[in-house]
Scaffold this motif. Structure first.
Motif, PDB file in Angstrom:
ATOM      1  N   GLU A   1       0.813  -1.209   0.000  1.00 39.93           N
ATOM      2  CA  GLU A   1       0.000   0.000   0.000  1.00 39.93           C
ATOM      3  C   GLU A   1       0.849   1.264   0.000  1.00 39.93           C
ATOM      4  O   GLU A   1       0.359   2.339  -0.347  1.00 39.93           O
ATOM      5  CB  GLU A   1      -0.926   0.012   1.227  1.00 39.93           C
ATOM      6  CG  GLU A   1      -2.041  -1.025   1.184  1.00 39.93           C
ATOM      7  CD  GLU A   1      -1.533  -2.448   1.309  1.00 39.93           C
ATOM      8  OE1 GLU A   1      -2.214  -3.369   0.830  1.00 39.93           O
ATOM      9  OE2 GLU A   1      -0.440  -2.651   1.881  1.00 39.93           O
TER      10      GLU A   1
ATOM     11  N   PHE B   1      -9.394   9.942  -2.050  1.00 45.57           N
ATOM     12  CA  PHE B   1     -10.518   9.065  -1.728  1.00 45.57           C
ATOM     13  C   PHE B   1     -10.281   7.663  -2.284  1.00 45.57           C
ATOM     14  O   PHE B   1     -10.515   6.658  -1.611  1.00 45.57           O
ATOM     15  CB  PHE B   1     -11.804   9.660  -2.299  1.00 45.57           C
ATOM     16  CG  PHE B   1     -13.049   8.877  -1.978  1.00 45.57           C
ATOM     17  CD1 PHE B   1     -13.777   9.147  -0.832  1.00 45.57           C
ATOM     18  CD2 PHE B   1     -13.489   7.874  -2.821  1.00 45.57           C
ATOM     19  CE1 PHE B   1     -14.919   8.416  -0.533  1.00 45.57           C
ATOM     20  CE2 PHE B   1     -14.628   7.147  -2.542  1.00 45.57           C
ATOM     21  CZ  PHE B   1     -15.352   7.423  -1.397  1.00 45.57           C
ATOM     22  N   ASP B   2      -9.790   7.585  -3.498  1.00 43.11           N
ATOM     23  CA  ASP B   2      -9.541   6.290  -4.132  1.00 43.11           C
ATOM     24  C   ASP B   2      -8.452   5.518  -3.394  1.00 43.11           C
ATOM     25  O   ASP B   2      -8.593   4.319  -3.150  1.00 43.11           O
ATOM     26  CB  ASP B   2      -9.151   6.502  -5.591  1.00 43.11           C
ATOM     27  CG  ASP B   2      -8.879   5.194  -6.316  1.00 43.11           C
ATOM     28  OD1 ASP B   2      -9.799   4.369  -6.428  1.00 43.11           O
ATOM     29  OD2 ASP B   2      -7.736   4.990  -6.771  1.00 43.11           O
TER      30      ASP B   2
ATOM     31  N   TYR C   1      -7.475   5.884  -0.222  1.00 44.37           N
ATOM     32  CA  TYR C   1      -7.965   5.517   1.110  1.00 44.37           C
ATOM     33  C   TYR C   1      -8.920   4.337   1.031  1.00 44.37           C
ATOM     34  O   TYR C   1      -8.929   3.454   1.897  1.00 44.37           O
ATOM     35  CB  TYR C   1      -8.653   6.727   1.731  1.00 44.37           C
ATOM     36  CG  TYR C   1      -8.879   6.614   3.219  1.00 44.37           C
ATOM     37  CD1 TYR C   1      -7.834   6.301   4.077  1.00 44.37           C
ATOM     38  CD2 TYR C   1     -10.130   6.845   3.765  1.00 44.37           C
ATOM     39  CE1 TYR C   1      -8.032   6.200   5.446  1.00 44.37           C
ATOM     40  CE2 TYR C   1     -10.337   6.759   5.135  1.00 44.37           C
ATOM     41  CZ  TYR C   1      -9.287   6.435   5.964  1.00 44.37           C
ATOM     42  OH  TYR C   1      -9.496   6.338   7.315  1.00 44.37           O
ATOM     43  N   GLN C   2      -9.710   4.285  -0.029  1.00 43.88           N
ATOM     44  CA  GLN C   2     -10.641   3.173  -0.204  1.00 43.88           C
ATOM     45  C   GLN C   2      -9.893   1.872  -0.494  1.00 43.88           C
ATOM     46  O   GLN C   2     -10.269   0.803  -0.005  1.00 43.88           O
ATOM     47  CB  GLN C   2     -11.621   3.490  -1.332  1.00 43.88           C
ATOM     48  CG  GLN C   2     -12.734   2.461  -1.496  1.00 43.88           C
ATOM     49  CD  GLN C   2     -13.713   2.873  -2.575  1.00 43.88           C
ATOM     50  OE1 GLN C   2     -13.322   3.403  -3.605  1.00 43.88           O
ATOM     51  NE2 GLN C   2     -14.989   2.658  -2.350  1.00 43.88           N
ATOM     52  N   GLN C   3      -8.818   1.955  -1.262  1.00 44.95           N
ATOM     53  CA  GLN C   3      -8.063   0.761  -1.622  1.00 44.95           C
ATOM     54  C   GLN C   3      -7.347   0.132  -0.429  1.00 44.95           C
ATOM     55  O   GLN C   3      -7.117  -1.080  -0.412  1.00 44.95           O
ATOM     56  CB  GLN C   3      -7.042   1.088  -2.714  1.00 44.95           C
ATOM     57  CG  GLN C   3      -7.666   1.382  -4.067  1.00 44.95           C
ATOM     58  CD  GLN C   3      -6.617   1.500  -5.155  1.00 44.95           C
ATOM     59  OE1 GLN C   3      -5.866   0.574  -5.428  1.00 44.95           O
ATOM     60  NE2 GLN C   3      -6.542   2.667  -5.778  1.00 44.95           N
TER      61      GLN C   3
ATOM     62  N   GLY D   1      -8.620   0.083   2.526  1.00 42.98           N
ATOM     63  CA  GLY D   1      -9.635  -0.361   3.477  1.00 42.98           C
ATOM     64  C   GLY D   1     -10.023   0.652   4.517  1.00 42.98           C
ATOM     65  O   GLY D   1     -10.643   0.300   5.528  1.00 42.98           O
TER      66      GLY D   1
ATOM     67  N   LEU E   1     -12.201   2.959   4.380  1.00 44.97           N
ATOM     68  CA  LEU E   1     -13.583   3.415   4.305  1.00 44.97           C
ATOM     69  C   LEU E   1     -14.569   2.329   4.703  1.00 44.97           C
ATOM     70  O   LEU E   1     -15.723   2.346   4.322  1.00 44.97           O
ATOM     71  CB  LEU E   1     -13.899   3.905   2.890  1.00 44.97           C
ATOM     72  CG  LEU E   1     -13.111   5.137   2.462  1.00 44.97           C
ATOM     73  CD1 LEU E   1     -13.441   5.502   1.027  1.00 44.97           C
ATOM     74  CD2 LEU E   1     -13.408   6.310   3.379  1.00 44.97           C
ATOM     75  N   GLY E   2     -14.091   1.344   5.466  1.00 43.44           N
ATOM     76  CA  GLY E   2     -14.992   0.324   5.981  1.00 43.44           C
ATOM     77  C   GLY E   2     -15.993   0.954   6.926  1.00 43.44           C
ATOM     78  O   GLY E   2     -15.735   1.991   7.546  1.00 43.44           O
TER      79      GLY E   2
ATOM     80  N   GLN F   1      -4.316   5.824  11.052  1.00 43.28           N
ATOM     81  CA  GLN F   1      -5.761   5.748  11.248  1.00 43.28           C
ATOM     82  C   GLN F   1      -6.075   6.033  12.708  1.00 43.28           C
ATOM     83  O   GLN F   1      -5.374   5.568  13.609  1.00 43.28           O
ATOM     84  CB  GLN F   1      -6.280   4.356  10.869  1.00 43.28           C
ATOM     85  CG  GLN F   1      -7.768   4.144  11.079  1.00 43.28           C
ATOM     86  CD  GLN F   1      -8.604   5.008  10.162  1.00 43.28           C
ATOM     87  OE1 GLN F   1      -8.744   6.210  10.393  1.00 43.28           O
ATOM     88  NE2 GLN F   1      -9.170   4.434   9.127  1.00 43.28           N
TER      89      GLN F   1
ATOM     90  N   THR G   1     -12.642   1.283  13.593  1.00 36.26           N
ATOM     91  CA  THR G   1     -12.089   1.670  12.302  1.00 36.26           C
ATOM     92  C   THR G   1     -11.200   0.532  11.820  1.00 36.26           C
ATOM     93  O   THR G   1     -10.812  -0.347  12.601  1.00 36.26           O
ATOM     94  CB  THR G   1     -11.275   2.971  12.415  1.00 36.26           C
ATOM     95  OG1 THR G   1     -10.287   2.825  13.450  1.00 36.26           O
ATOM     96  CG2 THR G   1     -12.178   4.149  12.754  1.00 36.26           C
TER      97      THR G   1
END
Length: 328
Positions: A37, A109-110, A112-114, A116, A118-119, A235, A243
Motif C-alpha cells: 500500500e 478518496f480512491d 484511502y478506499q483501496q 480499506g 472506508l470500511g 488511522q 475503524t
C-alpha cells in the motif's frame, strides 16, 4: 530578434513543468516503503509534491519578476497607471485551484478506499477493550516492557516438540495464505494486539511477509492514532467505534508503531513496533505464544485451586483465572 511573449511563456512553462516533475519524483522526503500500500500513498504524495512545486515556482517567479521589473527607479515619483479588475484572470486563478483541489480529493478518496480505510464504522465489539478496562496497570506495563509481548510471556519450549504442536488449538492455521485479522486496542499509553483466531495477545504486532493483514481498531479511553510510517498507514482509534485498515507487508524488518494523536501527558511514550517475519518464523512465533498462553492458564488454574481452600475471596482473583478454575 525579439522573441514574442507567447514563446517566452511556452518555454518557461516547459521548464517549470520539467522541474516540478523531477522534484516530485526525487524529493527523498519519505522513509523506506515496506508494504504494498505504500506505493499507492507514495504515488498520491508525489503527485501532490509535483503540483505544489509547480505552484511554488510560479508564484515565487512572478513575485521576483514583478519586484525587479516594476521596481521604483531613480527620478520616477509618479504613481503607476490605475488598474481595475480583470474578470478572465480572476476566473482563471479561481478555476485552477478548484480543479486541483477536486482532483487531489478524488485521488485521495480512491487511495484511502483501496487500503480499506472506508470500511463501515460500527460499535465496539472487540473483547480486548472490555478486558483491559478492568486492568488499569496494563497500559503502563506495556510502555515499560522494552518491546516484549504484553500478555504472553516467552515460552520455555521452542515449538519443535510434537507434543507442543498437539497442544495448539485447532484454529491455528500454519502456512495459510488467507487474510490475517488483528484487533488493535489503544489505551493510555499502549497498543494491544489480539489475534482473534488464536487468542494470542501481544504488545507488539507480528505479521508474515507477503500476506494481507486486516486491522480492526478501537480505543479504550481517548482518541489515539495508529501510525506506521514505513507502511504509510495512519488511522484514528476512536472510543466506542471501530475503524479498520488493510495492508500487505513486503519487506522483512522491525518498524516503529507510533501514536500520532495527542492522548495525554505520556503520549510520547506510546510506541511499539511491528515485526515482519518470514512465514516460517511467524508460524513459529505464533506456536510459542500459544504454548505460553496454555502454560499461563495452567498456572492460573493451579493458583485458583490453592486460594479458594484458604478462604481467599474469589473477587480478588482475576476473572480469567477464576473462570478457568471452574471450567477446569
Amino acid at each position: 530578434m525579439k522573441i514574442p511573449n507567447s514563446i517566452w511563456t511556452l518555454l518557461i512553462g516547459i521548464v517549470l513543468t520539467l522541474a516540478s516533475l523531477w522534484y516530485g519524483q526525487n524529493h527523498g522526503l519519505l522513509p523506506s516503503a515496506a508494504s504494498d500500500e505504500a506505493d499507492l500513498v507514495d504515488g498520491l504524495f508525489n503527485s501532490m509534491m509535483t503540483v505544489s512545486t509547480g505552484i511554488f515556482l510560479i508564484v515565487e517567479g512572478v513575485i521576483i519578476y514583478c519586484a525587479i521589473r516594476y521596481r521604483r527607479r531613480a527620478g520616477d515619483n509618479e504613481d503607476g497607471p490605475p488598474v481595475h479588475g480583470n474578470v478572465p484572470l480572476e476566473i482563471l486563478w479561481t478555476a485552477i485551484p478548484a480543479v486541483i483541489v477536486l482532483g487531489i480529493s478524488v485521488y485521495s478518496f480512491d487511495v484511502y478506499q483501496q487500503i480499506g480505510g472506508l470500511g463501515p464504522s460500527k460499535e465496539n465489539t472487540n473483547p480486548v477493550a472490555t478486558e483491559t478496562r478492568s486492568a488499569p496497570g496494563t497500559a503502563v506495563a506495556a510502555t515499560l516492557s522494552d518491546g516484549q509481548p504484553l500478555l504472553a510471556s516467552d515460552p520455555q519450549s521452542d515449538g519443535d516438540n510434537p507434543a507442543d504442536s498437539e497442544a495448539l488449538p485447532a484454529s491455528v492455521k500454519v502456512n495459510d495464505n488467507s487474510e490475517i485479522v488483528v484487533n488493535v486496542t489503544g489505551l493510555q499509553y499502549a497498543f494491544i494486539f489480539t489475534y482473534p483466531d488464536t487468542g494470542v495477545v501481544s504488545g507488539e504486532l507480528h505479521v508474515p511477509e507477503g500476506r494481507q493483514v486486516k486491522v480492526n481498531m478501537n480505543a479504550n479511553d481517548v482518541i489515539h492514532a495508529f501510525w506506521v510510517p514505513e507502511f504509510r498507514l495512519k488511522q484514528d482509534l476512536i472510543p466506542g467505534r471501530q475503524t479498520e485498515l488493510s495492508f500487505t507487508p513486503n519487506k522483512l524488518g522491525n518498524y516503529p508503531v507510533v501514536c500520532a494523536e495527542l492522548c495525554g501527558p505520556y503520549h510520547g511514550a506510546m510506541r511499539t513496533q511491528v515485526i515482519v517475519h518470514t512465514q516460517e518464523d511467524f508460524d513459529s512465533w505464533m506456536k510459542q505464544q500459544q504454548i505460553a498462553s496454555a502454560q499461563q492458564m495452567e498456572q492460573a488454574v493451579a493458583l485458583a485451586s490453592y486460594t479458594e481452600p484458604m478462604g481467599i475471596s474469589s473477587e480478588i482473583i482475576p476473572n480469567d483465572m477464576h473462570a478457568a478454575h471452574h471450567h477446569h
